[in-house]
Design a protein around this motif. Structure first.
Motif, PDB file in Angstrom:
ATOM      1  N   GLU B 451       0.826  -1.212   0.000  1.00 31.19           N
ATOM      2  CA  GLU B 451       0.000   0.000   0.000  1.00 31.19           C
ATOM      3  C   GLU B 451       0.858   1.258   0.000  1.00 31.19           C
ATOM      4  O   GLU B 451       0.535   2.230  -0.668  1.00 31.19           O
ATOM      5  N   GLU B 452       1.926   1.222   0.772  1.00 31.69           N
ATOM      6  CA  GLU B 452       2.774   2.411   0.853  1.00 31.69           C
ATOM      7  C   GLU B 452       3.465   2.670  -0.488  1.00 31.69           C
ATOM      8  O   GLU B 452       3.555   3.806  -0.938  1.00 31.69           O
ATOM      9  N   PHE B 453       3.911   1.600  -1.113  1.00 33.61           N
ATOM     10  CA  PHE B 453       4.547   1.734  -2.419  1.00 33.61           C
ATOM     11  C   PHE B 453       3.573   2.370  -3.410  1.00 33.61           C
ATOM     12  O   PHE B 453       3.911   3.304  -4.139  1.00 33.61           O
ATOM     13  N   THR B 454       2.338   1.876  -3.400  1.00 32.23           N
ATOM     14  CA  THR B 454       1.327   2.419  -4.311  1.00 32.23           C
ATOM     15  C   THR B 454       1.063   3.894  -3.996  1.00 32.23           C
ATOM     16  O   THR B 454       0.970   4.728  -4.904  1.00 32.23           O
ATOM     17  N   ARG B 455       0.923   4.195  -2.718  1.00 33.55           N
ATOM     18  CA  ARG B 455       0.667   5.596  -2.334  1.00 33.55           C
ATOM     19  C   ARG B 455       1.789   6.503  -2.812  1.00 33.55           C
ATOM     20  O   ARG B 455       1.549   7.603  -3.307  1.00 33.55           O
ATOM     21  N   ILE B 456       3.003   6.022  -2.680  1.00 31.69           N
ATOM     22  CA  ILE B 456       4.157   6.861  -3.032  1.00 31.69           C
ATOM     23  C   ILE B 456       4.188   7.142  -4.529  1.00 31.69           C
ATOM     24  O   ILE B 456       4.319   8.287  -4.958  1.00 31.69           O
ATOM     25  N   TRP B 457       4.042   6.091  -5.348  1.00 29.82           N
ATOM     26  CA  TRP B 457       4.144   6.376  -6.780  1.00 29.82           C
ATOM     27  C   TRP B 457       2.912   7.115  -7.296  1.00 29.82           C
ATOM     28  O   TRP B 457       3.013   7.949  -8.211  1.00 29.82           O
ATOM     29  N   GLN B 458       1.767   6.864  -6.711  1.00 22.80           N
ATOM     30  CA  GLN B 458       0.580   7.593  -7.160  1.00 22.80           C
ATOM     31  C   GLN B 458       0.674   9.072  -6.777  1.00 22.80           C
ATOM     32  O   GLN B 458       0.268   9.954  -7.531  1.00 22.80           O
ATOM     33  N   ALA B 459       1.228   9.339  -5.598  1.00 20.00           N
ATOM     34  CA  ALA B 459       1.403  10.735  -5.184  1.00 20.00           C
ATOM     35  C   ALA B 459       2.370  11.447  -6.126  1.00 20.00           C
ATOM     36  O   ALA B 459       2.173  12.616  -6.471  1.00 20.00           O
ATOM     37  N   ALA B 460       3.397  10.717  -6.532  1.00 22.88           N
ATOM     38  CA  ALA B 460       4.363  11.311  -7.463  1.00 22.88           C
ATOM     39  C   ALA B 460       3.692  11.643  -8.791  1.00 22.88           C
ATOM     40  O   ALA B 460       3.901  12.717  -9.368  1.00 22.88           O
ATOM     41  N   VAL B 461       2.875  10.727  -9.271  1.00 20.45           N
ATOM     42  CA  VAL B 461       2.178  10.958 -10.544  1.00 20.45           C
ATOM     43  C   VAL B 461       1.258  12.178 -10.427  1.00 20.45           C
ATOM     44  O   VAL B 461       1.243  13.053 -11.305  1.00 20.45           O
ATOM     45  N   VAL B 462       0.520  12.248  -9.339  1.00 23.59           N
ATOM     46  CA  VAL B 462      -0.415  13.369  -9.153  1.00 23.59           C
ATOM     47  C   VAL B 462       0.341  14.691  -9.071  1.00 23.59           C
ATOM     48  O   VAL B 462      -0.096  15.708  -9.598  1.00 23.59           O
ATOM     49  N   LYS B 463       1.506  14.645  -8.430  1.00 27.14           N
ATOM     50  CA  LYS B 463       2.314  15.864  -8.303  1.00 27.14           C
ATOM     51  C   LYS B 463       2.757  16.369  -9.684  1.00 27.14           C
ATOM     52  O   LYS B 463       2.702  17.557  -9.971  1.00 27.14           O
TER      53      LYS B 463
END
Lengths: 309, 491
Positions: B451-463
């Motif tokens: 979950e943390e891995f997903t959150r991290i890369w998704q946050a990067a994409v959104v940024k």
């Protein structure tokens, strides 16, 4: 004056009156609840903050490692700043709007009860429902932007533009100011009318009356609501979680990553309960410090009627 | 020294702050795909009950209480149709198991998987015997020791792992151990709005993800703006969720095959993100695009008759196959074409997802749990459930586009016998394409910090998408954070 040897000090017997005893007995349910559901978990979380713990396996003591990791975690300052931004806009807004509404309520006479009910209703609305409602209101083509459009303002993307996400959340938070309104309304009604009459005779205008009579007399209530709203704003969770983290739609929206949301993610998504406990204690210390500062400052501003100190 | 007022204020602060520290387990609940619990199917030699427990495929006597972390909602079991908390795909399969093993006392949590509930039940020594978890987050629970390796279960009960789709099995395999049995199976295809394509002077063949330069032009041509505002999305790359698909199309993966190394800073991943974001920003600024997608005409009614295809506010997008069913029943007459999502070499690729059934390490009735999982994922069980749904849809005059399981044999039977042009209508080509591309799908390998891995890369994409952040810099930082998270979770 001579004394005749050492006289035994009279034994102090700790005597509790029957009334006091009954008082404690009646308090017992709360005390048990506090110890079991608040103090106990709090102490446990303090210990867990020094462990690696995932609930499934026994806690493994790691000393200050969780706190060290927090220093390197970019999302700790990010979520704290997000939360602080929110609190700095939310609390003054709630205080000012609530006071305005309460003063208006004083003037509407008998129908104030209906208005008070109306203002308080959002407070008893489930937070998830409020979050869902504001997803609709804050949408690009939602009601808020439509109203702004009437005034020729091209409303922002409250839900998707990182610049406007937090202001949108603050807007939502003002929806639930009913409790503060009710407190101010009660406080305003306790201001002695004769003071206003005397002030009017002395030629004081409305602003002078407000500044010199109303504000001092309700300063205790303001102090209380500042503390309570500050603490609540530092703990905001459910509405924001519903809006930005409950489904896939808000995934990754760091502008809405508030501290308690990050704490929740660390505990219940990443199963890092030790780290989450350490985060909880950091929040506790922050709230404690902020409250202490507020209490110190309050000595200068808060007036308690009948307080001879 | 503290005054009385100070003490009182501190007391309030203490109590309220502790409220925050104590957490709240509402909210997060990553439920997997449709359907409720699962159910078993009959197989030769597995007969009815005998006192002391019915013999299972593994020869073990199956009896006792079996607590399943899932919805069912019908009592008594077998279920009376129409009463359930789960749909017919869930209840039918459970009923098959229940009929086969009447000595097993089935009990359901009546909710989707919730990490907090699951963990506390494990900690309290009363875990469910079977859990249904999204394969996306499987690795976390394996790493934490919450799930039982199924090697013994598979051999003892003779579960034929070759019948399950490989990407799904890969997503529940850590090292050489299998920890779950695939249940549902999602894959992605391109859905193309014919009327928008036509209106833009293009053909459906022009919508081709293999040619990135051309796709940008196509997206721009199909999009529309009025008064400076987006009124039609030309092509939606589905960010942030589909970054792994764009990365794969560019020949990269966001995580290593063993799930231990983040590869977010791979130049090909960065390039893929830059391209996918540019597909958006060529049409509208990221925040405006996302808001229009979620709240604009069509987007607001994503699951209803006023969806983006019906409202002509979308040209094309890659999407999970379950959306075929939504469209078939809400927009049966809409002209939609289907194409595979292709990599830059022109090969069809897809990203798979879905749920898996697993046994908690501390489960009390592991034999019954294993047999339950086996029976619920048998081809005959799936077929029986799909048949019930097909009949129900036919009786209601609704379309039926199939049930996509993680079992290849089940899908062959379901789609060979129950789904055709009549049942799926104009969406039948989409069904066929989904089946063709299902085996070309890949899944992200399980990792300990799922979950943390997903959150991290998704946050990067959104940024990158909404703030215009530099893709290389953002993904490099995300890569470090992701690696730290994976390393910490593995310790």
């Amino acid at each position: 004056m001579a004394t005749t040897g050492a006289t035994a000090a009279p034994k102090r017997r700790w005597r509790v009156s029957e009334q006091t005893r009954w008082g404690y007995i009646f308090l017992l349910p709360w005390i048990i609840g506090f110890v079991v559901f608040t103090a106990g978990p709090m102490l446990a979380s303090f210990y867990l903050s020094f462990t690696k713990y995932n609930v499934i396996r026994a806690p493994q003591f790691i000393g200050l490692r969780n706190y060290e990791l927090m220093l390197d975690d970019r999302r700790i300052p990010l979520s704290l700043l997000n939360t602080a931004f929110y609190a700095l806009l939310h609390v003054p807004g709630v205080i000012i709007f609530s006071l305005l509404l309460a003063m208006l309520l004083l003037r509407v006479g008998r129908s104030s009860g209906a208005f008070r009910t109306a203002f308080y209703l959002p407070n008893v609305t489930p937070a998830v429902a409020v979050g869902t409602l504001f997803l609709l209101l804050l949408a690009g083509n939602g009601l808020i932007n439509q109203v702004l459009g009437v005034f020729g303002i091209d409303g922002p993307n409250w839900l998707t533009d990182p610049t406007w996400v937090k202001p949108g959340i603050v807007l939502m938070s003002w929806w639930t100011l009913g409790a503060t309104v009710v407190i101010y309304f009660a406080a305003l009604r306790n201001v002695p009318v004769e003071l206003y009459e005397a002030a009017q005779i002395d030629g004081a205008n409305a602003w002078a009356q407000f500044k010199s009579i109303t504000l001092p007399y309700i300063s205790g209530a303001i102090f209380f609501t500042v503390i309570v709203n500050t603490i609540a704003s530092l703990q905001i969770f459910a509405e924001v979680y519903t809006m930005f983290f409950g489904g896939k739609s808000g995934a990754g929206q760091e502008a809405a990553l508030f501290y308690t949301i990050y704490l929740f993610q660390k505990a219940f998504a990443d199963l890092d309960f030790g780290y989450a406990s350490a985060m909880g204690w950091l929040l506790f210390v922050i709230i404690l410090v902020i409250t202490l500062i507020q209490v110190r400052l309050s000595n200068r501003f808060v007036f308690y009627a009948g307080d001879s100190r | 020294m503290l005054t009385k007022r100070t003490t009182a204020a501190l007391s309030v602060a203490l109590v309220l702050a502790v409220g925050a520290c104590s957490g709240d387990n509402s909210g997060a609940s990553p439920a997997a795909s449709a359907g409720g619990a699962s159910a078993p199917a009959e197989s030769a030699g597995e007969s009815a009950a005998a006192s002391g427990g019915a013999p299972s495929a593994g020869g073990a006597a199956i009896s006792g209480k079996l607590l399943v972390d899932s919805k069912y909602g019908c009592k008594p079991i077998p279920c009376t149709p129409g009463e359930g908390g789960a749909d017919e795909i869930g209840t039918t399969r459970v009923d098959i198991f229940a009929e086969q093993y009447p000595d097993v006392e089935l009990e359901f949590t009546e909710k989707d998987f919730d990490p907090a509930t699951f963990l506390t039940s494990v900690a309290a020594g009363d875990p469910p015997d079977v859990v249904r978890i999204s394969r996306d987050i499987f690795g976390t629970y394996v790493a934490e020791g919450a799930l039982e390796p199924l090697g013994d279960c598979i051999s003892k009960f003779g579960i034929d792992m070759s019948q399950y789709r490989e990407p799904a099995v890969a997503a529940v395999t850590v090292g050489d151990q299998v920890y779950g049995i695939p249940e549902f199976y999602d894959s992605r295809i391109l859905m193309i709005n014919d009327s928008v394509v036509e209106d833009s002077g293009l053909t459906t063949a022009d919508v081709d993800t293999a040619d990135w330069t051309k796709l940008t032009d196509v997206a721009k041509k199909m999009s529309k703006t009025e008064g400076g505002k987006l009124t039609r999305i030309g092509f939606d790359p589905k960010l942030p969720e589909f970054l792994p698909l764009w990365a794969k199309a560019n020949g990269a993966s966001i995580i290593s095959d063993d799930g231990k190394t983040s590869q977010l800073e791979d130049p090909k991943v960065i390039e893929a993100l830059q391209y996918a974001v540019s597909l958006v920003t060529e049409q509208a600024p990221g925040p405006e695009f996302n808001d229009f997608k979620a709240n604009g005409p069509g987007g607001k009614d994503f699951f209803g008759p006023e969806n983006q295809f019906a409202a002509d506010t979308l040209g094309a997008m890659p999407m999970e196959q379950w959306y075929l069913n939504v469209l078939a029943n809400n927009s049966p007459d809409e002209k939609i074409s289907f194409a595979p999502f292709k990599d830059k070499q022109g090969n069809p690729i897809s990203l798979s997802g879905g749920s898996a059934l697993a046994i908690p390490a501390s489960a009390k009735n592991k034999d019954a749990a294993c047999e339950y999982i086996r029976v619920l994922t048998l081809p005959d069980t799936w077929y029986a459930a799909a048949k019930v749904r097909a009949d129900k849809r036919a009786a209601d005059g609704e379309a039926f586009t199939g049930v996509y399981s993680g079992n290849k044999l089940a899908d062959e039977k379901i789609f060979g016998e129950l789904v055709n042009e009549q049942t799926a209508g104009a969406y039948y080509p989409g069904v066929q394409l989904t089946l063709e591309t299902a085996d070309t799908a890949f899944s992200l390998p399980p990792n300990a910090a799922a979950e943390e891995f997903t959150r991290i890369w998704q946050a990067a994409v959104v940024k990158v998408l909404t703030e215009g952040a530099d893709a290389a810099q953002t993904l490099t930082q995300a890569d470090q954070e992701a690696q730290d998270a994976i390393d910490a979770a593995q310790q």
